[in-house]
Design an enzyme around this catalytic site. Structure first.
Site, PDB file in Angstrom:
ATOM      1  N   MET A   1       0.833  -1.204   0.000  1.00 58.93           N
ATOM      2  CA  MET A   1       0.000   0.000   0.000  1.00 58.93           C
ATOM      3  C   MET A   1       0.875   1.265   0.000  1.00 58.93           C
ATOM      4  O   MET A   1       0.697   2.161  -0.829  1.00 58.93           O
ATOM      5  CB  MET A   1      -0.914  -0.024   1.232  1.00 58.93           C
ATOM      6  CG  MET A   1      -1.989   1.012   1.231  1.00 58.93           C
ATOM      7  SD  MET A   1      -3.023   0.963  -0.228  1.00 58.93           S
ATOM      8  CE  MET A   1      -4.562   0.463   0.395  1.00 58.93           C
TER       9      MET A   1
ATOM     10  N   ASP B   1      10.900   2.808   5.824  1.00 63.36           N
ATOM     11  CA  ASP B   1      10.503   1.534   6.420  1.00 63.36           C
ATOM     12  C   ASP B   1      11.498   1.168   7.502  1.00 63.36           C
ATOM     13  O   ASP B   1      12.478   1.879   7.740  1.00 63.36           O
ATOM     14  CB  ASP B   1      10.374   0.435   5.351  1.00 63.36           C
ATOM     15  CG  ASP B   1       9.243  -0.555   5.713  1.00 63.36           C
ATOM     16  OD1 ASP B   1       9.223  -1.021   6.868  1.00 63.36           O
ATOM     17  OD2 ASP B   1       8.391  -0.841   4.854  1.00 63.36           O
TER      18      ASP B   1
ATOM     19  N   VAL C   1       1.519   2.041   7.791  1.00 70.73           N
ATOM     20  CA  VAL C   1       2.060   0.840   8.448  1.00 70.73           C
ATOM     21  C   VAL C   1       0.915  -0.138   8.751  1.00 70.73           C
ATOM     22  O   VAL C   1      -0.239   0.113   8.433  1.00 70.73           O
ATOM     23  CB  VAL C   1       2.845   1.186   9.741  1.00 70.73           C
ATOM     24  CG1 VAL C   1       4.028   2.098   9.417  1.00 70.73           C
ATOM     25  CG2 VAL C   1       1.948   1.819  10.805  1.00 70.73           C
TER      26      VAL C   1
ATOM     27  N   GLU D   1      -2.060  -2.370  10.188  1.00 70.46           N
ATOM     28  CA  GLU D   1      -3.340  -1.932  10.777  1.00 70.46           C
ATOM     29  C   GLU D   1      -3.432  -2.385  12.234  1.00 70.46           C
ATOM     30  O   GLU D   1      -4.201  -3.279  12.585  1.00 70.46           O
ATOM     31  CB  GLU D   1      -4.483  -2.513   9.916  1.00 70.46           C
ATOM     32  CG  GLU D   1      -5.830  -1.865  10.119  1.00 70.46           C
ATOM     33  CD  GLU D   1      -5.982  -0.471   9.514  1.00 70.46           C
ATOM     34  OE1 GLU D   1      -7.106  -0.026   9.406  1.00 70.46           O
ATOM     35  OE2 GLU D   1      -4.977   0.191   9.186  1.00 70.46           O
TER      36      GLU D   1
ATOM     37  N   LYS E   1       1.008   1.746  15.024  1.00 72.51           N
ATOM     38  CA  LYS E   1       0.796   3.110  14.528  1.00 72.51           C
ATOM     39  C   LYS E   1       1.272   4.137  15.566  1.00 72.51           C
ATOM     40  O   LYS E   1       1.945   5.111  15.214  1.00 72.51           O
ATOM     41  CB  LYS E   1      -0.674   3.337  14.169  1.00 72.51           C
ATOM     42  CG  LYS E   1      -1.089   2.589  12.877  1.00 72.51           C
ATOM     43  CD  LYS E   1      -2.510   2.908  12.469  1.00 72.51           C
ATOM     44  CE  LYS E   1      -2.973   2.089  11.272  1.00 72.51           C
ATOM     45  NZ  LYS E   1      -2.297   2.397  10.010  1.00 72.51           N
TER      46      LYS E   1
ATOM     47  N   SER F   1      -7.609   1.888   7.274  1.00 73.03           N
ATOM     48  CA  SER F   1      -8.837   1.572   6.529  1.00 73.03           C
ATOM     49  C   SER F   1     -10.040   1.416   7.455  1.00 73.03           C
ATOM     50  O   SER F   1     -11.172   1.461   7.007  1.00 73.03           O
ATOM     51  CB  SER F   1      -8.638   0.301   5.705  1.00 73.03           C
ATOM     52  OG  SER F   1      -8.193  -0.746   6.526  1.00 73.03           O
TER      53      SER F   1
ATOM     54  N   HIS G   1      -7.453   7.710   3.274  1.00 74.24           N
ATOM     55  CA  HIS G   1      -7.611   6.268   3.029  1.00 74.24           C
ATOM     56  C   HIS G   1      -7.620   5.975   1.536  1.00 74.24           C
ATOM     57  O   HIS G   1      -8.550   6.341   0.825  1.00 74.24           O
ATOM     58  CB  HIS G   1      -8.918   5.785   3.697  1.00 74.24           C
ATOM     59  CG  HIS G   1      -9.256   4.360   3.388  1.00 74.24           C
ATOM     60  ND1 HIS G   1     -10.549   3.914   3.250  1.00 74.24           N
ATOM     61  CD2 HIS G   1      -8.470   3.278   3.176  1.00 74.24           C
ATOM     62  CE1 HIS G   1     -10.545   2.620   2.966  1.00 74.24           C
ATOM     63  NE2 HIS G   1      -9.292   2.210   2.905  1.00 74.24           N
TER      64      HIS G   1
ATOM     65  N   ASN H   1     -15.698   1.218   3.892  1.00 67.15           N
ATOM     66  CA  ASN H   1     -15.539  -0.115   4.486  1.00 67.15           C
ATOM     67  C   ASN H   1     -16.761  -0.556   5.281  1.00 67.15           C
ATOM     68  O   ASN H   1     -17.018  -1.755   5.415  1.00 67.15           O
ATOM     69  CB  ASN H   1     -14.271  -0.185   5.337  1.00 67.15           C
ATOM     70  CG  ASN H   1     -13.043  -0.421   4.463  1.00 67.15           C
ATOM     71  OD1 ASN H   1     -13.177  -0.823   3.306  1.00 67.15           O
ATOM     72  ND2 ASN H   1     -11.870  -0.161   4.979  1.00 67.15           N
TER      73      ASN H   1
END
Length: 737
Positions: free
Chosen positions: A338, A357, A414, A416, A421, A443, A464, A514
């Site tokens: 993503m 990262d 990063v 979910e 986070k 999300s 998102h 979602n």
């Protein structure tokens, strides 16, 4: 005579150059003024003996972007008024005469007796391209970016000014049907190869080439007006015709499930029109066009996929008092699939990107993803080798958070997980400039609670993206309770910069998209547990208008991620927040059977190695169903309704919960974000066009049979009682410039 939208200059050779240039607009569009003035120009040039021929071109970068669809919306409003005052026959005649007017103007060019040449200097779409098709000669300027085509079917219409008649008289029937039914524009070279245009010349020679054709004795007769004209694919009732039309009808059914009146009308127009002389064929086309224009599908699609989308793209929800922002450099934290994709689309739009990262190797992998995507684009001819070099030079992979020091916007992508986070926010904050905006690409996790780990909550927002980011055009911008206007304006400006469509929603678990798509996937699982055959679940969903079945979508999203979200929801909201039977099914699939979805080549479907056949439903599924129902006893219409109603009723709940405050965003968001049946106009238009009263009755019917997930919210009950619509009660504010 002088005109508002056109300039006419006649040279010493008697060739009139008609230049289209609508004042105050960046692009020419076909509006009422342009149609009336073009009609007057045709009459004047035809009557003037000094005029030997006409060249039509544009002073803008593009030739014409198509019809002004708000004009068509106005025609529908006029139809409703006449219907009310004078009855259906008078209203139908009025709409037929009005919608046919442009077609008649174009036919008068074709039969004027003077040669007309179209000098196509740039993009020519829809009605703009139809103008060129009625000219006796078409020459385009060399430009790899120029596209020509008839995209009307994408907004529930079809080319109603001769497009369905001239295209199949110029190109073979299969190519003609592809152009008309898919609506994808083509390059000038492809257009020439198809015989849609006659020549491609350097831009500097465009007008000269058009005039030279006239001076060289260009004929003022269209091929189909010549005696002995033969159709490129032969007559309809010929061997070739019979290979085309019955098969075409089957393909049409497979692709549309007969949900799109415009696509059906295209098939009929071509089939019937090719059996008639051109004037009768154009009359047939106009009748079908009038009929389609009155359909609720056209009204819904024009509103959502053209007008609303245009307004949202222009910044309808942008705070007016915040000056424009221009993001030059962004950081993406998390270089997985993503994050790497967000980095790629940002670099593609010309932004500098820092890809962060946990270690250099992981960050490099993120950049390698961008390299793979751009190389695929080059292979397909959609990008040049030089583009790859420039794009990759804009992406800097690193494990060093200090690289955040000079960025304008940070997007966290990063894992979910709240803890992961929060750790990311803590690491990043020490390096940020005071005015930098920080966004989370979560999300489902509520933005307000995530913002608690961030020192300045006014600068924290949700952005998102939808997967695959390179293809999905929607971005959902989520406002936390304390998100400020500058953060919102910056997020909207950034989304506009990368060429995507934004919707702005308020905070809640799952936000808008979602929440709705989760209901769709869950409904598929419910049917599975009821004993509906898996193939029937998938096929009924597609018949309802969804792009993929719910079981297939579960595989794409990943079954283990679905299970994780289920467990997180249960942990946060308690056991009543989820369906224990569905959880049991997911535990069986993921933890016991090791079936994670497409990513490990086995989920609800089995996925063969690339190039070794198509995916197929896993034969072991029936053993996981508590019972199996006889498909012949099931009501297909009800199964279709369940898929759409369960999503639409959830969309109504998001309005009641103030997650959605503008119906345009629910409609555009549902079509672009998860493919909600486009012919309905989106989740709220589906309710509005059915009528709230009728929709609530349907909800109660399904609720009695299947449970509380179909219970309409109080807001919907209240609207049904008053006969209100979402676009009436929550009328959108018009777009900012």
């Amino acid at each position: 005579m002088s005109y508002k939208n056109f300039k006419v200059e006649t040279d010493s050779d008697g060739i009139a150059l008609v230049t289209w240039d609508i004042p105050g607009r960046s692009m020419n569009v076909l509006d009422e003024t342009s149609t009336n003035e073009l009609d007057a120009i045709v009459k004047a040039t035809t009557a003037d003996a000094a005029v030997k021929g006409v060249v039509i071109t544009s002073a803008k970068e593009a030739f014409c972007a198509g019809a002004d669809l708000s004009m068509l919306e106005g025609m529908n409003q006029a139809y409703a008024k006449v219907f009310k005052e004078q009855g259906e026959t008078a209203a139908n005649q009025m709409l037929f005469d009005q919608s046919r007017r442009f077609s008649q103007v174009l036919r008068s060019i074709e039969t004027s007796g003077k040669p007309w040449a179209a000098a196509i200097n740039g993009l020519a779409l829809g009605g703009g391209f139809e103008i060129t098709l009625c000219c006796h000669y078409r020459v385009a300027a060399e430009n790899p970016k120029t596209r020509l085509g008839l995209p009307e079917v994408k907004v529930g219409l079809f080319p109603g000014a001769g497009g369905t008649q001239r295209v199949p008289r110029l190109v073979p029937p299969q190519d003609a049907m592809t152009i008309l039914l898919k609506g994808d524009p083509v390059t000038v070279d492809k257009a020439k190869a198809l015989n849609l245009i006659h020549a491609v010349v350097p831009a500097a020679d465009l007008i000269k080439a058009a005039k030279d054709w006239i001076k060289g004795g260009g004929k003022a007769v269209a091929p189909w007006d010549e005696k002995g004209f033969k159709l490129p694919g032969g007559p309809v009732f010929s061997k070739a015709g019979m290979m085309m039309f019955p098969a075409g009808n089957a393909i049409y059914r497979r692709e549309t499930y007969d949900n799109y009146p415009a696509a059906r009308a295209i098939m009929s127009c071509v089939y019937e029109g090719l059996q008639l002389p051109i004037d009768a064929a154009l009359r047939v086309e106009s009748r079908y066009f009038t009929s389609v224009l009155r359909s609720k599908e056209a009204a819904a699609m024009i509103r959502s996929l053209f007008l609303s989308m245009q307004e949202l793209n222009k910044g309808a929800r942008r705070p007016k008092d915040v000056p424009p922002t221009k993001v030059k450099k962004i950081a993406v934290i998390g270089a997985g699939f993503m994050g790497a994709s967000v980095g790629y689309v940002s670099a593609r739009a010309g932004l500098d990107v820092v890809l962060i990262d946990r270690d250099q190797e992981s960050a490099d992998k993120g950049k390698a993803h961008a390299q793979k995507v751009i190389e695929e684009q080059i292979k397909k001819g959609r990008a040049k080798p030089g583009d790859a070099e420039a794009l990759l030079a804009r992406i800097t992979p690193t494990a060093d958070y200090a690289a955040l020091k000079d960025v304008d916007l940070v997007i966290e992508a990063v894992f979910e997980d709240r803890k992961v986070k929060a750790e990311t926010f803590a690491k990043a904050q020490q390096y940020l400039k005071p005015d930098v905006i920080f966004a989370s690409n979560t999300s489902t996790l509520p933005i307000t609670s995530l913002a608690e780990s961030f020192k300045d909550q006014g600068k924290f927002i949700g952005i998102h993206f939808f997967s695959p980011v390179e293809k999905m055009m929607l971005v959902e911008i989520i406002l936390g309770k304390n998100t400020g206007d500058v953060a919102l304006a910056t997020a909207l400006d950034y989304v506009r910069q990368i060429g995507k469509t934004p919707i702005v929603v308020n905070d809640s678990r799952g936000f808008f998209a979602n929440r709705c798509v989760g209901r769709y996937v869950a409904e598929g699982n419910e049917m599975f547990l009821e004993g509906v055959p898996p193939a029937m679940i998938e096929n009924c969903a597609k018949m309802a208008g969804m792009p993929v079945g719910p079981l297939s979508l579960s595989d794409e999203v990943a079954l283990d991620l679905g299970l994780k979200i289920m467990k997180a929801t249960e942990a946060d909201l308690g056991p009543n927040a989820i369906n224990p039977e569905q959880k049991k099914l997911m535990v069986e699939m993921v933890e016991k059977q090791g079936r994670l979805g497409r990513k490990n080549s086995k989920g609800f479907y089995d996925y063969p190695e690339k190039g070794k056949g198509q995916k197929s439903l896993w034969p072991g599924l029936s053993a996981l169903q508590p019972k199996q129902l006889d498909p012949d006893t099931l009501d297909i219409e009800e199964l279709k309704q369940r898929f759409l109603v369960v999503q639409a009723v959830e969309a109504a709940r998001t309005v009641e919960d103030h997650v959605i405050t503008d119906p345009r965003e629910a409609d555009v968001g549902s079509i672009l974000g998860f493919g909600f049946a486009p012919f309905t106009g989106g989740t709220l238009s589906y309710i509005d066009f059915m009528g709230t009263k009728k929709f609530v009755e349907l909800c109660h019917k399904l609720e009695a049979k299947y449970g509380s997930r179909f219970t309409p919210p109080k807001l919907l009950e209240e609207m049904a009682a008053k006969g209100e619509t979402f676009y009436g009660r929550f009328a959108p504010k018009k777009a900012a410039a």
